[in-house]
Write a protein that holds these residues in place. Structure first.
Motif, PDB file in Angstrom:
ATOM      1  N   PHE A  95      36.641  49.423  40.903  1.00 28.36           N
ATOM      2  CA  PHE A  95      38.081  49.188  40.782  1.00 28.36           C
ATOM      3  C   PHE A  95      38.553  48.551  42.080  1.00 28.36           C
ATOM      4  N   PHE A 104      36.877  51.004  44.720  1.00 23.00           N
ATOM      5  CA  PHE A 104      36.589  52.366  44.301  1.00 23.00           C
ATOM      6  C   PHE A 104      35.565  52.338  43.172  1.00 23.00           C
ATOM      7  N   LEU A 106      34.109  53.680  39.845  1.00 17.40           N
ATOM      8  CA  LEU A 106      34.522  54.458  38.682  1.00 17.40           C
ATOM      9  C   LEU A 106      33.298  55.098  38.036  1.00 17.40           C
ATOM     10  N   ALA A 108      32.906  55.379  34.765  1.00 19.38           N
ATOM     11  CA  ALA A 108      32.601  54.757  33.474  1.00 19.38           C
ATOM     12  C   ALA A 108      31.388  53.838  33.582  1.00 19.38           C
ATOM     13  N   PHE A 127      32.225  43.339  35.420  1.00 16.62           N
ATOM     14  CA  PHE A 127      33.463  43.867  34.878  1.00 16.62           C
ATOM     15  C   PHE A 127      34.405  44.135  36.040  1.00 16.62           C
ATOM     16  N   ASP A 128      35.450  43.335  36.127  1.00 21.65           N
ATOM     17  CA  ASP A 128      36.343  43.373  37.272  1.00 21.65           C
ATOM     18  C   ASP A 128      37.622  44.101  36.901  1.00 21.65           C
ATOM     19  N   VAL A 129      37.786  45.295  37.376  1.00 18.34           N
ATOM     20  CA  VAL A 129      38.984  46.068  37.073  1.00 18.34           C
ATOM     21  C   VAL A 129      39.895  46.054  38.285  1.00 18.34           C
TER      22      VAL A 129
ATOM     23  N   ALA B 124      44.725  44.490  35.623  1.00 20.66           N
ATOM     24  CA  ALA B 124      43.910  43.516  34.926  1.00 20.66           C
ATOM     25  C   ALA B 124      42.486  44.036  34.840  1.00 20.66           C
ATOM     26  N   ALA B 125      41.834  43.760  33.739  1.00 25.35           N
ATOM     27  CA  ALA B 125      40.428  44.101  33.590  1.00 25.35           C
ATOM     28  C   ALA B 125      39.743  42.872  33.038  1.00 25.35           C
ATOM     29  N   GLU B 126      38.999  42.209  33.894  1.00 24.09           N
ATOM     30  CA  GLU B 126      38.401  40.935  33.513  1.00 24.09           C
ATOM     31  C   GLU B 126      36.890  41.059  33.450  1.00 24.09           C
ATOM     32  N   PHE B 127      36.337  40.599  32.341  1.00 25.04           N
ATOM     33  CA  PHE B 127      34.902  40.647  32.159  1.00 25.04           C
ATOM     34  C   PHE B 127      34.350  39.249  32.392  1.00 25.04           C
TER      35      PHE B 127
END
Lengths: 144, 144
Positions: A95, A104, A106, A108, A127-129, B124-127
């Motif tokens: 994150f 951070f 996560l 998941a 996966f960019d959160v 935002a959550a980018e894959f």
DNA sequence: TTTGCAAATGCAACATGATTGCATTTGCAA
DNA sequence: TTGCAAATGCAATCATGTTGCATTTGCAAA
């Protein structure tokens, strides 16, 4: 335990005063620090405060060696934090706080890579959160 | 259809040449543009290229009015895109070709954003999927 | 159509973050 | 102890972004 100096040398870097100071500082601090913040702390605390440019180069060297991570905050300022080498190979999602640049981990699991069109070859899937961490949200640094 | 000028006026902004140029440019471009890129295009294409500072203020006004979205890239440079363009790509998975630098929108649905620790706010959550596209793979131009 | 004025623009100066060139110093291994 | 590649300090420079202020202009009201 492993000394800061030996961490540097194991990473292939010479253990210079500037590097020792910066790496120890990053290791002791939870929040990612900007170059300006590090310079200010160095002026106050270091015996012989390193030059501005040296600090840039130290941060560059630490990042290249994998001992620190570089991130950009909302204002576009680079921020650095010590990299947790123990969890480096675990598969998890990060994150990114847009307020302070903090990263951070996560709990998941990362999502499965999607099907690709014919002929496409997968090399990496990230996966960019992004958002605001609890500390920045509390400070009201949240909004852009 | 709605003209660029009326979009501006509906948002409470005067329809000035600089704003018309920038908003039309952002609407026509899929990739987010930096101030420097917009300035370069303005010099080439605009009848009376606006001042550097005017472009900064135009981008600020468009963002404040909700017509454009501002984001900071990895280098720390601000990039802007028309808001509906931004929306259109929000729910896509993107494939970045390491060979040619091209970006492809995949049909696969994006993964669900993970649960965040208490106090964290998701923005935002980018894959992002990286690899080699069919054309580059055929040419043997694998990435880096 | 004309006109008043708040808003927008252009220009110059400034601020901040980051990079580069080069002479000097230094960590460290032989 | 010493040689030297690597690191540092310093000055200059670049890139991005902001601020103050005099001038111009979009546009709505007359």
């Amino acid at each position: 335990m492993e000394s800061i100096a030996s961490i540097l040398r194991n990473a292939g870097l010479k253990a210079t005063p500037a590097r020792l100071f910066v790496l120890r500082l990053l290791a002791e601090t939870t929040k990612p620090l900007s170059h300006a913040e590090i310079e200010a702390l160095a002026r106050k605390e270091a015996d012989a405060p390193p030059d501005r440019v040296t600090l840039y180069r130290v941060l560059e060297a630490l990042t290249a060696a994998g001992l620190a991570t570089k991130a950009v905050d909302r204002r576009g300022v680079a921020r650095f934090s010590a990299r947790d080498t123990h969890r480096r190979h675990e598969r998890h999602v990060h994150f990114h706080c847009l307020g302070c640049g903090g990263v951070f981990c996560l709990t998941a699991p990362p999502p499965k890579p999607p099907r690709l069109p014919k002929g496409f070859r997968l090399e990496a899937a990230e996966f960019d959160v992004k958002g605001t961490c609890a500390q920045c949200a509390a400070k009201g640094k949240s909004g852009a």
